[in-house]
Design a protein around this motif. Structure first.
Motif, PDB file in Angstrom:
ATOM      1  N   ASN A 174       0.833  -1.201   0.000  1.00 28.31           N
ATOM      2  CA  ASN A 174       0.000   0.000   0.000  1.00 28.31           C
ATOM      3  C   ASN A 174       0.871   1.256   0.000  1.00 28.31           C
ATOM      4  OD1 ASN A 174      -2.345   1.443  -0.028  1.00 28.31           O
ATOM      5  ND2 ASN A 174      -2.962   0.968   2.055  1.00 28.31           N
TER       6      ASN A 174
ATOM      7  N   HIS B  91       2.111   1.726  -3.358  1.00 27.47           N
ATOM      8  CA  HIS B  91       1.017   2.227  -4.197  1.00 27.47           C
ATOM      9  C   HIS B  91       0.875   3.745  -4.053  1.00 27.47           C
ATOM     10  CE1 HIS B  91      -2.276   1.190  -6.779  1.00 27.47           C
ATOM     11  NE2 HIS B  91      -3.171   1.801  -6.040  1.00 27.47           N
TER      12      HIS B  91
ATOM     13  N   ILE C  47       1.364   6.623  -6.812  1.00 24.39           N
ATOM     14  CA  ILE C  47       0.298   7.583  -7.141  1.00 24.39           C
ATOM     15  C   ILE C  47       0.801   9.017  -6.997  1.00 24.39           C
ATOM     16  CG2 ILE C  47      -1.972   8.453  -6.432  1.00 24.39           C
ATOM     17  CD1 ILE C  47      -2.365   5.530  -5.212  1.00 24.39           C
TER      18      ILE C  47
ATOM     19  N   ALA D 243       0.656   0.548 -10.685  1.00 30.02           N
ATOM     20  CA  ALA D 243      -0.018  -0.600 -11.317  1.00 30.02           C
ATOM     21  C   ALA D 243       0.512  -1.919 -10.749  1.00 30.02           C
ATOM     22  CB  ALA D 243       0.170  -0.545 -12.835  1.00 30.02           C
TER      23      ALA D 243
ATOM     24  N   GLY E 235      -0.629  -2.147  -7.057  1.00 31.36           N
ATOM     25  CA  GLY E 235      -2.100  -2.286  -7.039  1.00 31.36           C
ATOM     26  C   GLY E 235      -2.536  -3.683  -7.444  1.00 31.36           C
ATOM     27  N   THR E 236      -1.852  -4.259  -8.441  1.00 29.34           N
ATOM     28  CA  THR E 236      -2.190  -5.621  -8.879  1.00 29.34           C
ATOM     29  C   THR E 236      -1.953  -6.612  -7.739  1.00 29.34           C
ATOM     30  OG1 THR E 236      -1.563  -5.001 -11.120  1.00 29.34           O
ATOM     31  CG2 THR E 236      -1.736  -7.357 -10.672  1.00 29.34           C
TER      32      THR E 236
ATOM     33  N   MET F 179      -2.001  -5.880  -4.543  1.00 28.38           N
ATOM     34  CA  MET F 179      -2.986  -5.636  -3.482  1.00 28.38           C
ATOM     35  C   MET F 179      -4.333  -6.251  -3.822  1.00 28.38           C
ATOM     36  SD  MET F 179      -1.896  -1.735  -2.797  1.00 28.38           S
ATOM     37  CE  MET F 179      -3.413  -1.152  -2.062  1.00 28.38           C
TER      38      MET F 179
ATOM     39  N   TYR G 132     -13.978  -7.074  -3.654  1.00 25.59           N
ATOM     40  CA  TYR G 132     -14.256  -5.860  -4.438  1.00 25.59           C
ATOM     41  C   TYR G 132     -15.353  -6.063  -5.485  1.00 25.59           C
ATOM     42  CZ  TYR G 132      -9.808  -4.301  -2.470  1.00 25.59           C
ATOM     43  OH  TYR G 132      -8.805  -3.956  -1.609  1.00 25.59           O
TER      44      TYR G 132
ATOM     45  N   LYS H 196     -12.762   3.812 -11.256  1.00 25.22           N
ATOM     46  CA  LYS H 196     -11.300   3.978 -11.229  1.00 25.22           C
ATOM     47  C   LYS H 196     -10.622   3.422 -12.485  1.00 25.22           C
ATOM     48  CE  LYS H 196      -7.276   2.382  -8.677  1.00 25.22           C
ATOM     49  NZ  LYS H 196      -6.721   2.017  -7.371  1.00 25.22           N
ATOM     50  N   PHE H 197     -10.931   2.181 -12.858  1.00 22.43           N
ATOM     51  CA  PHE H 197     -10.165   1.580 -13.953  1.00 22.43           C
ATOM     52  C   PHE H 197     -10.453   2.215 -15.317  1.00 22.43           C
ATOM     53  CE2 PHE H 197      -9.546  -1.666 -10.657  1.00 22.43           C
ATOM     54  CZ  PHE H 197      -8.165  -1.541 -10.590  1.00 22.43           C
TER      55      PHE H 197
ATOM     56  N   ILE I 260      -8.403   5.403 -15.309  1.00 21.52           N
ATOM     57  CA  ILE I 260      -6.980   5.150 -15.566  1.00 21.52           C
ATOM     58  C   ILE I 260      -6.753   4.883 -17.055  1.00 21.52           C
ATOM     59  CG2 ILE I 260      -5.073   3.524 -15.157  1.00 21.52           C
ATOM     60  CD1 ILE I 260      -6.185   3.121 -12.324  1.00 21.52           C
TER      61      ILE I 260
ATOM     62  N   VAL J 105      -7.697   9.044  -8.807  1.00 24.00           N
ATOM     63  CA  VAL J 105      -7.243   9.172  -7.415  1.00 24.00           C
ATOM     64  C   VAL J 105      -8.442   9.180  -6.460  1.00 24.00           C
ATOM     65  CG1 VAL J 105      -6.089  10.694  -5.751  1.00 24.00           C
ATOM     66  CG2 VAL J 105      -5.095  10.361  -8.000  1.00 24.00           C
TER      67      VAL J 105
ATOM     68  N   GLY K  38     -10.148   5.779  -6.389  1.00 17.64           N
ATOM     69  CA  GLY K  38      -9.254   4.831  -5.720  1.00 17.64           C
ATOM     70  C   GLY K  38      -9.344   4.982  -4.208  1.00 17.64           C
ATOM     71  N   ARG K  39      -9.374   6.219  -3.750  1.00 19.10           N
ATOM     72  CA  ARG K  39      -9.461   6.470  -2.296  1.00 19.10           C
ATOM     73  C   ARG K  39     -10.819   6.011  -1.747  1.00 19.10           C
ATOM     74  NH1 ARG K  39      -8.679   5.513   1.674  1.00 19.10           N
ATOM     75  NH2 ARG K  39      -8.149   6.671   3.541  1.00 19.10           N
TER      76      ARG K  39
ATOM     77  N   ILE L 256     -12.651   3.523  -2.747  1.00 25.29           N
ATOM     78  CA  ILE L 256     -12.846   2.063  -2.772  1.00 25.29           C
ATOM     79  C   ILE L 256     -12.927   1.513  -1.343  1.00 25.29           C
ATOM     80  CG2 ILE L 256     -11.686  -0.147  -3.286  1.00 25.29           C
ATOM     81  CD1 ILE L 256     -10.627   1.137  -5.844  1.00 25.29           C
ATOM     82  N   GLY L 257     -12.037   1.980  -0.494  1.00 22.64           N
ATOM     83  CA  GLY L 257     -11.954   1.468   0.865  1.00 22.64           C
ATOM     84  C   GLY L 257     -13.142   1.848   1.749  1.00 22.64           C
TER      85      GLY L 257
HETATM   86  C1  HEM Z   1      -3.508  -1.784 -12.304  1.00 25.46           C
HETATM   87  C2  HEM Z   1      -3.621  -0.664 -11.611  1.00 25.46           C
HETATM   88  C3  HEM Z   1      -4.152  -0.561 -10.206  1.00 25.46           C
HETATM   89  C4  HEM Z   1      -4.733  -1.503  -9.368  1.00 25.46           C
HETATM   90  C5  HEM Z   1      -4.988  -2.973  -9.657  1.00 25.46           C
HETATM   91  C6  HEM Z   1      -5.094  -0.839  -8.143  1.00 25.46           C
HETATM   92  C7  HEM Z   1      -5.675  -1.432  -7.030  1.00 25.46           C
HETATM   93  C8  HEM Z   1      -5.894  -0.818  -5.806  1.00 25.46           C
HETATM   94  C9  HEM Z   1      -6.356  -1.469  -4.599  1.00 25.46           C
HETATM   95  C10 HEM Z   1      -6.676  -2.939  -4.460  1.00 25.46           C
HETATM   96  C11 HEM Z   1      -6.456  -0.535  -3.627  1.00 25.46           C
HETATM   97  C12 HEM Z   1      -6.900  -0.729  -2.165  1.00 25.46           C
HETATM   98  C13 HEM Z   1      -8.358  -0.379  -2.046  1.00 25.46           C
HETATM   99  C14 HEM Z   1      -8.849  -0.550  -0.619  1.00 25.46           C
HETATM  100  O1  HEM Z   1      -9.271  -1.645  -0.280  1.00 25.46           O
HETATM  101  O2  HEM Z   1      -8.799   0.436   0.147  1.00 25.46           O
HETATM  102  C15 HEM Z   1      -6.064   0.736  -4.214  1.00 25.46           C
HETATM  103  C16 HEM Z   1      -6.033   1.934  -3.531  1.00 25.46           C
HETATM  104  C17 HEM Z   1      -5.857   3.138  -4.149  1.00 25.46           C
HETATM  105  N1  HEM Z   1      -5.541   3.352  -5.474  1.00 25.46           N
HETATM  106 FE1  HEM Z   1      -5.092   1.926  -6.842  1.00 25.46          FE
HETATM  107  N2  HEM Z   1      -4.732   0.497  -8.248  1.00 25.46           N
HETATM  108  C18 HEM Z   1      -4.160   0.699  -9.490  1.00 25.46           C
HETATM  109  C19 HEM Z   1      -3.678   1.886  -9.992  1.00 25.46           C
HETATM  110  C20 HEM Z   1      -3.927   3.118  -9.419  1.00 25.46           C
HETATM  111  C21 HEM Z   1      -3.637   4.385 -10.023  1.00 25.46           C
HETATM  112  C22 HEM Z   1      -2.945   4.564 -11.383  1.00 25.46           C
HETATM  113  C23 HEM Z   1      -4.098   5.352  -9.159  1.00 25.46           C
HETATM  114  C24 HEM Z   1      -4.069   6.843  -9.273  1.00 25.46           C
HETATM  115  C25 HEM Z   1      -3.856   7.540 -10.351  1.00 25.46           C
HETATM  116  C26 HEM Z   1      -4.643   4.697  -8.008  1.00 25.46           C
HETATM  117  C27 HEM Z   1      -5.204   5.321  -6.911  1.00 25.46           C
HETATM  118  C28 HEM Z   1      -5.501   4.707  -5.707  1.00 25.46           C
HETATM  119  C29 HEM Z   1      -5.787   5.407  -4.453  1.00 25.46           C
HETATM  120  C30 HEM Z   1      -5.827   6.920  -4.242  1.00 25.46           C
HETATM  121  C31 HEM Z   1      -5.985   4.410  -3.485  1.00 25.46           C
HETATM  122  C32 HEM Z   1      -6.258   4.620  -1.981  1.00 25.46           C
HETATM  123  C33 HEM Z   1      -4.900   4.477  -1.267  1.00 25.46           C
HETATM  124  C34 HEM Z   1      -5.030   4.604   0.236  1.00 25.46           C
HETATM  125  O3  HEM Z   1      -5.615   5.570   0.685  1.00 25.46           O
HETATM  126  O4  HEM Z   1      -4.525   3.723   0.966  1.00 25.46           O
HETATM  127  N3  HEM Z   1      -4.523   3.326  -8.197  1.00 25.46           N
HETATM  128  N4  HEM Z   1      -5.722   0.533  -5.537  1.00 25.46           N
END
Ligand code: HEM
Length: 162
Positions: free
Chosen positions: A29, A32, A36, A78, A81-82, A84, A92, A101-102, A105, A153, A156-157, A159-160
């Motif tokens: 994380n 990640h 970002i 990426a 995130g993959t 995670m 999810y 989100k996807f 992106i 962004v 993504g935020r 999601i949780g």
């Molecule tokens: C293949 C690409 C990506 C995958 C598979 C992925 C997957 C994930 C996963 C599984 C989470 C955790 C969600 C949760 O349970 O809280 C997450 C969090 C997040 N992702 Fe991604 N992500 C990817 C790319 C990106 C990109 C390119 C961005 C932004 C431009 C982004 C922005 C965020 C943000 C802001 C969070 C929340 C982080 C936090 O507050 O801890 N992600 N992503």
């Protein structure tokens, strides 16, 4: 969607992630968030330049540090995130923010590819002369890019919190 997420969770990557120990998810994380921050910070400067800020700095002088950093940040985000999502992908399956989100992106990446092919981009980056006014196509792309990355962004935020 559920079938795909089940396949992701059951994959060797998912099994490896679940077996790594208590600190591993937190470290991925962290990677990640660093990815970002690098991606979004670089794109913010680059897109604002496309929109016409800091016109005295030639576009290619702004692009030289920001674009490679944006690519590095994207690869880190990426990759981490993959890893995670593979940990608990099925959780999810009913999360609507994933569906925002996807595509955001994908549109952000597509927009960057289109900008690089625009004749206006080729013309502006062929010279170091400061522009009086950037071509409209570049300003539009800059605005779209900011909207796509901001959406990625924000969703993504969120999601949780679902
Ligand atoms: C293949 C690409 C990506 C995958 C598979 C992925 C997957 C994930 C996963 C599984 C989470 C955790 C969600 C949760 O349970 O809280 C997450 C969090 C997040 N992702 Fe991604 N992500 C990817 C790319 C990106 C990109 C390119 C961005 C932004 C431009 C982004 C922005 C965020 C943000 C802001 C969070 C929340 C982080 C936090 O507050 O801890 N992600 N992503």
């Amino acid at each position: 969607m559920v079938e795909f997420l089940t396949w992701v969770e059951d994959s060797a990557l998912g099994e490896m992630m679940r077996g790594l120990g208590v600190w591993s998810y937190g470290l991925f994380n962290l990677a990640h968030i660093l990815g970002i921050a690098t991606l979004f910070g670089s794109m913010l400067i680059f897109d604002l330049r496309l929109l016409g800020l800091w016109r005295r700095i030639p576009l290619r002088s702004v692009a030289a540090p920001t674009l490679p950093l944006a690519v590095a940040g994207f690869v880190l985000a990426a990759g981490s995130g993959t890893c995670m999502i593979a940990t608990n992908a099925i959780d999810y399956s009913d999360n609507p923010f994933l569906l925002i989100k996807f595509p955001a992106i994908a549109l952000g990446v597509l927009n960057a590819i289109v900008v690089a092919k625009l004749p206006a981009w080729q013309a502006v980056t062929a010279t170091d002369a400061p522009a009086q006014r950037e071509p409209r196509a570049l300003a539009i792309s800059g605005g779209l890019s900011l909207a796509f990355w901001l959406t990625a962004v924000a969703s993504g935020r969120m999601i949780g919190y679902w």
